[in-house]
Design a protein around this motif. Structure first.
Motif, PDB file in Angstrom:
ATOM      1  N   TRP B 263       0.801  -1.227  -0.059  1.00 39.21           N
ATOM      2  CA  TRP B 263      -0.149   0.002   0.134  1.00 39.21           C
ATOM      3  C   TRP B 263       1.154   1.325  -0.135  1.00 39.21           C
ATOM      4  N   GLU B 265       2.860   2.519  -2.542  1.00 42.51           N
ATOM      5  CA  GLU B 265       2.663   3.386  -3.624  1.00 42.51           C
ATOM      6  C   GLU B 265       1.236   4.110  -3.716  1.00 42.51           C
ATOM      7  N   PRO B 266       0.158   3.313  -3.674  1.00 46.08           N
ATOM      8  CA  PRO B 266      -0.972   3.835  -3.449  1.00 46.08           C
ATOM      9  C   PRO B 266      -1.272   5.039  -2.776  1.00 46.08           C
ATOM     10  N   ALA B 269       0.673   8.101  -3.712  1.00 48.69           N
ATOM     11  CA  ALA B 269      -0.206   8.658  -4.833  1.00 48.69           C
ATOM     12  C   ALA B 269      -1.565   9.430  -4.368  1.00 48.69           C
TER      13      ALA B 269
END
Lengths: 300, 291, 241
Positions: B263, B265-266, B269
């Motif tokens: 989780w 990277e998300p 983002a």
């Protein structure tokens, strides 16, 4: 009209009996053409998107999940497109507060976010391995199976998706929405001072672009039979339409034509030469687009 | 989550956050002088990491001694980016995104071609140990990375404030035309800023390689991170970048502790998206201020 | 009837005070001249009245409705029209499409496309751009762009027209035409606040003159009184030694 004639010609091509590989090639080319047309609609309104992959992936996953729950083909495609359209509307709302580079970055972040969610929400999306077993597209009744086998259905559906995207574009451009989008592109502030509300039109543009892109994603899911996060939310589906539409110019058919041409060239020429460097042509095209300044490059 | 895990996350996150601040500092420097967003910044860091890794395999010395080599690997690219950015049509913020997006793909392709997609780690025995403070493990690698990053950011901040080249860069970033009228060679200042930023990125890459797996696509999250920090810290404010970096490192570590590494990277983002929505307008005004 | 009322309008850019506590009220069908040297806050005041800038303090009422902080499109749909000193039309669109935008997105738009196009033709004829209807706005000369600005401002059927230096950059003949415009617009029931530097123009058309100096309203009265006053001279020339 010219457009209808072209589409008709393309529709009957499979009856000439080309090898299945070429049907597949053109199907994919039509999908990219759909993406390019959808991107172009946003650019017409002055919205530069770096994250069309978000809508493509939503369409693909929407269709995949629906089909794995037993929905018919028409339903899966519709649901996929609807999901992508809803995503588009949400992005459009965000676009109300952002412009230019900030908007581009926001669309990029959205695509990355969705990719990450799809990778990790294993219960819903199957995680990194994605979803498999999506039924393929049957051919239209009356077309014998010897002609292109199972690829014909996908070919026609991709073509239909492109036709839908072009129709949406054509209708919007000629309508009040087209005037609103052009005004937003040329001068959002001036438009606001004349009573033009930016947000509803941005939502509309993104929603329509999302629907068109999602249609392509849904067809893609059925064509491949499987969806994976890194594939359907992959950057290529964000970059390719940008490059293709910018090179294709301002007209209605330009982006689609450029997309088909570029895709065929990259698959038939570049790919056999250097398969590992398949991202390279896109990278070079992106760089070239910014440095060479032809008169027709229209994004403000 | 136990208290120890929490403390571990806080400390490790804070340490790596210093490195994030260094990475963001280079990005912010380029943004402030050229108004260009370098979406390839993360790839440059990774490139420095690969260069440092290759040098370490070859020479086998203490990784920190290889910092200059890593910096030299990416530094010349600063000149290339400077030339390319100067040719962009307005609005530069937007077109630089497209250009550097392409450049980031180019770098990724090149690195994939050279080093393939395998994960690599600069696991030097010189930095292999750690200390334990009250149940919290601090690896030497992370400590070293944080200290070097702090020193670098500090030196940069000092240079920008006191040195002539630093003041020239700051003047150029505040108001290019006015600086030019005052006799400052704005083109040279811009070039220097690029070269400096890219060198710092390369060095940061080496540090990154000692504490994190290297692979060609590792750059994208670093770029997202740099942009997020730049949005919050404003353009070119080093101290704010430091605080922001540490905060971001901690948030990231907590996310991993709670939800797992996937989780990361998300989450990054999402943070970027939220930052854009919260401050996008303010950033646009800062750009508009300095035409 | 009071069309517009402003109380205590203050705007600051960082440390710089652009407007400090400006009060005034405007009646319908008045032509009001807004004077002041560059940097006195005239454009900022227009930005506040058209919704481009939210005042840090103070309120604005339009026909008794409190409109402080309203967005530009909300004010536009309540009858506020504005021109810019440096004209900003929709460059790539044709002159006709430019005005069509204003006609299409106003509060009480003509219902059919034919009616809207007819309205566009009417406005283009009024400003004398009918023969350039099909040309891209970016190809217009400065004078033509100013006329397009006026057509745009009128396209929303405003009740209040904010004109920012309509005559600057124009030839004497161009200025004469604008003077005639002012008279005609007032005859059509519009209320006008005009920023002008030409005292000659203002003396002819204005009912009232407001003078801004460094963000404060220093004079408010009939032209004859204000245009001769020492306050005006001070504002433009600085303090007497």
């Amino acid at each position: 009209m010219k457009l209808a004639a072209v589409l008709l010609v393309l529709a009957v091509l499979p009856l000439l009996g080309p090898p299945a590989y070429y049907l597949y090639l053109f199907s994919t080319a039509y999908q990219f053409a759909t993406l390019a047309t959808a991107w172009s609609l946003l650019a017409y309104g002055g919205q530069v998107s770096f994250g069309q992959a978000a809508f493509f992936g939503l369409g693909a996953y929407g269709a995949a999940l629906a089909s794995l729950h037993g929905a018919s083909l028409w339903l899966t495609i519709s649901l996929g497109a609807a999901l992508a359209g809803a995503g588009g509307a949400a992005v459009g709302l965000a676009a109300g507060r952002l412009n230019g580079a900030a908007l581009a970055l926001a669309t990029l972040a959205t695509a990355e976010l969705l990719r990450g969610v799809a990778l990790n929400w294993t219960a819903l999306t199957g995680g990194g391995s994605g979803l498999v077993g999506i039924p393929s597209i049957p051919s239209l009744p009356g077309i014998p199976l010897e002609l292109g086998g199972r690829r014909v259905g996908a070919y026609h559906l991709s073509l239909a998706t492109l036709a839908a995207a072009l129709t949406i574009s054509a209708v919007v451009l000629r309508s009040r929405a087209g005037l609103a989008l052009a005004a937003l592109r040329e001068g959002e502030t001036r438009g606001a001072l004349l009573g033009l509300r930016p947000v509803p039109w941005k939502v509309l543009a993104f929603a329509l672009s999302g629907v068109a892109t999602g249609l392509a994603g849904a067809v893609y899911a059925h064509t491949l039979g499987a969806v994976e996060p890194d594939v359907v939310f992959g950057r290529v589906f964000s970059i390719a339409p940008l490059v293709m539409a910018t090179l294709g110019g301002r007209s209605l058919l330009g982006p689609a034509a450029a997309a088909v041409a570029l895709y065929l060239v990259s698959e038939l020429v570049f790919h056999p030469l250097a398969p590992a460097l398949h991202q390279l042509p896109y990278a070079l095209a992106l760089i070239a687009v910014t440095l060479i300044r032809p008169a027709w490059r229209r994004i403000p | 989550m136990s208290l120890t895990t929490l403390l571990q996350a806080l400390v490790s996150g804070a340490l790596v956050g210093c490195l994030y601040a260094l990475i963001a500092a280079g990005f912010s420097l380029v943004l402030s002088v050229s108004r260009g967003l370098n979406l390839a910044h993360g790839e440059l860091v990774v490139l420095g990491g690969y260069a440092g890794y290759a040098a370490w395999l070859l020479l086998g010395v203490h990784p920190l001694l290889l910092l200059p080599l890593a910096a030299l690997a990416t530094l010349p690219l600063g000149l290339v980016w400077d030339r390319l950015t100067a040719r962009l049509a307005p609005p530069v913020e937007l077109w630089s995104c497209v250009l550097t997006f392409g450049l980031s793909l180019l770098l990724q392709s090149a690195m994939t071609g050279f080093w393939s997609g395998e994960y690599r780690l600069l696991a030097s025995p010189a930095l292999g140990h750690g200390v334990a403070l009250g149940g919290v493990a601090l690896s030497h690698a992370r400590l070293a990375a944080a200290l070097v990053a702090l020193a670098a950011v500090g030196a940069l901040a000092l240079g920008l404030r006191r040195a002539r080249w630093g003041r020239a860069i700051r003047a150029t970033s505040l108001d290019r035309d006015a600086a030019s009228l005052l006799g400052i060679d704005v083109e040279r200042a811009t070039r220097l800023a690029f070269v400096l930023a890219f060198g710092l990125a390369g060095g940061a890459g080496l540090l990154f390689a000692t504490i994190h797996y290297l692979y060609p696509a590792a750059g994208s999250e670093l770029t997202l991170l740099a942009i997020t920090l730049a949005i919050w810290a404003g353009i070119g404010r080093m101290r704010a970048l430091l605080f922001g970096g540490v905060a971001l490192g901690v948030v990231e570590a907590l996310t991993v502790a709670v939800a797992g590494t996937g989780w990361r990277e998300p989450a990054l983002a999402l943070l970027l998206l939220a930052s854009l929505l919260a401050r996008g307008g303010a950033l646009a005004r800062e750009f508009g201020r300095r035409s | 009837m009071t069309l517009l009322e402003a109380r205590g309008i203050s705007v600051a850019y960082g440390g710089l005070v652009a407007l400090g506590g400006v009060d005034f009220a405007i009646e319908e069908r008045q032509v009001i001249a807004l004077l002041g040297p560059n940097g006195s806050g005239k454009t900022t005041l227009f930005d506040v009245l058209s919704g481009l800038r939210r005042p840090a303090a103070g309120d604005v009422w339009l026909r008794g409705e409190r409109v402080t902080g309203f967005l530009p499109w909300q004010l536009a749909r309540r009858g506020v029209g504005r021109t810019f000193q440096i004209p900003e039309p929709f460059g790539a669109l044709s002159v006709r499409d430019n005005v069509l935008v204003g006609v299409t997105f106003q509060a009480r738009r003509p219902r059919t496309r034919a009616e809207r196009l007819h309205e566009v033709e009417r406005l283009l004829t009024i400003v004398g751009l009918a023969d350039r209807a099909g040309d891209a706005a970016a190809t217009l000369s400065l004078g033509e762009r100013k006329r397009l600005e006026l057509a745009l401002a009128l396209s929303g059927r405003p009740a209040l027209l904010l004109l920012d230096e309509l005559t600057s950059g124009l030839s004497p003949k161009g200025r004469e035409e604008v003077v005639r415009f002012y008279a005609r617009l007032r005859a059509h029931g519009l209320t006008i606040v005009a920023v002008e530097h030409s005292f000659a123009v203002l003396a002819e058309v204005a009912d009232r003159v407001l003078v801004l100096d460094r963000g404060t309203l220093v004079a408010d009265g009939p032209p004859a009184a204000v245009l001769d006053s020492p306050t005006l001279r001070t504002a433009y020339m600085g303090e007497e030694e």
